[in-house]
Design a protein around this motif. Sequence first.
Motif, PDB file in Angstrom:
ATOM      1  N   LEU A 156       0.827  -1.213   0.000  1.00 59.97           N
ATOM      2  CA  LEU A 156       0.000   0.000   0.000  1.00 59.97           C
ATOM      3  C   LEU A 156       0.864   1.266   0.000  1.00 59.97           C
ATOM      4  CD1 LEU A 156      -2.762   1.487   0.302  1.00 59.97           C
ATOM      5  CD2 LEU A 156      -2.523   1.168   2.782  1.00 59.97           C
ATOM      6  N   ILE A 157       2.012   1.243   0.697  1.00 61.78           N
ATOM      7  CA  ILE A 157       2.814   2.478   0.750  1.00 61.78           C
ATOM      8  C   ILE A 157       3.694   2.644  -0.491  1.00 61.78           C
ATOM      9  CG2 ILE A 157       2.728   2.586   3.261  1.00 61.78           C
ATOM     10  CD1 ILE A 157       5.595   1.739   3.463  1.00 61.78           C
ATOM     11  N   GLY A 158       4.130   1.548  -1.104  1.00 66.03           N
ATOM     12  CA  GLY A 158       4.967   1.645  -2.301  1.00 66.03           C
ATOM     13  C   GLY A 158       6.440   1.776  -1.978  1.00 66.03           C
ATOM     14  N   ALA A 159       7.252   1.888  -3.032  1.00 65.34           N
ATOM     15  CA  ALA A 159       8.714   1.914  -2.882  1.00 65.34           C
ATOM     16  C   ALA A 159       9.172   3.120  -2.059  1.00 65.34           C
ATOM     17  CB  ALA A 159       9.352   1.944  -4.258  1.00 65.34           C
ATOM     18  N   THR A 160      10.341   2.978  -1.442  1.00 66.24           N
ATOM     19  CA  THR A 160      10.928   4.043  -0.597  1.00 66.24           C
ATOM     20  C   THR A 160      11.007   5.368  -1.358  1.00 66.24           C
ATOM     21  OG1 THR A 160      12.278   2.330   0.437  1.00 66.24           O
ATOM     22  CG2 THR A 160      12.924   4.610   0.831  1.00 66.24           C
ATOM     23  N   ASP A 161      11.452   5.285  -2.603  1.00 63.31           N
ATOM     24  CA  ASP A 161      11.582   6.483  -3.441  1.00 63.31           C
ATOM     25  C   ASP A 161      10.282   6.676  -4.226  1.00 63.31           C
ATOM     26  OD1 ASP A 161      12.206   8.409  -5.312  1.00 63.31           O
ATOM     27  OD2 ASP A 161      14.175   7.555  -5.791  1.00 63.31           O
TER      28      ASP A 161
END
Length: 207
Positions: A156-161
Amino acid sequence: MENVHFSSGEGKEEVVNLYDKRSMENLPFSFGEGKEVGVRAGESQIVYGNKKNPYLFPIFAQNLLTKMATNKTFTMIKPEAVAAGHSGKIIDMIIASGFKINAMKLTKLSKERAGEFYEVHKERPFYGELVDYMSSGPVVAMALEKDNAVADFRKLIGATDPAEAAEGTIRKSFAKSKGENAVHGSDSDENAALEIAFHFAPNEILG
Ligand code: IDP
Ligand code: MG
């Protein structure tokens, strides 16, 4: 302490005495580098800690803890997202994705607390910047519950970048940069349990 049959989980096995420093140091694999990583010792026990400071834990209790934690994760809405007024929208996305909020608070981390929370990253070049940023303003901390919570929340949050985050993820929608990336999400069941306990007293967790 009798000798224990010690396995790295990768097929390597040794018999060592946990209190014999030499035989521990000679183990052909490392474990527990700054993190609680369990290594199987015999049929019924797991070794935690690290080579210098090993301790035994019964497997049945470890399995119980792991089982209990698989539906929990921890998140923080980070300072830039709180300051920009995105908290409500982010909480809506979390609820709409099927997570139940078991605990929630608006709080501000001191530099010391932020440093402690991100201790695993202290050797990384951005650690100082991360600690300054995470203590720069209020955050919203939450303990969340859902089946497969850790993995589903990371999705749900996605990749760090945010430049690499998938469409529809929280970071794609709200993150400003790789550092100021809107939300934190636990990376394992074990860390979720530690992070929830770091931020909430037992009587603040409902469910
Ligand atoms: P994660 O939050 O996606 O698990 P980690 O690699 O665990 O990412 O890094 C922890 C946090 O440190 C990130 O969420 C971000 O705020 C910050 N961070 C990670 N990589 C960088 C970087 O290259 N520059 C600046 N900050 C970073
Ligand atoms: Mg991480």
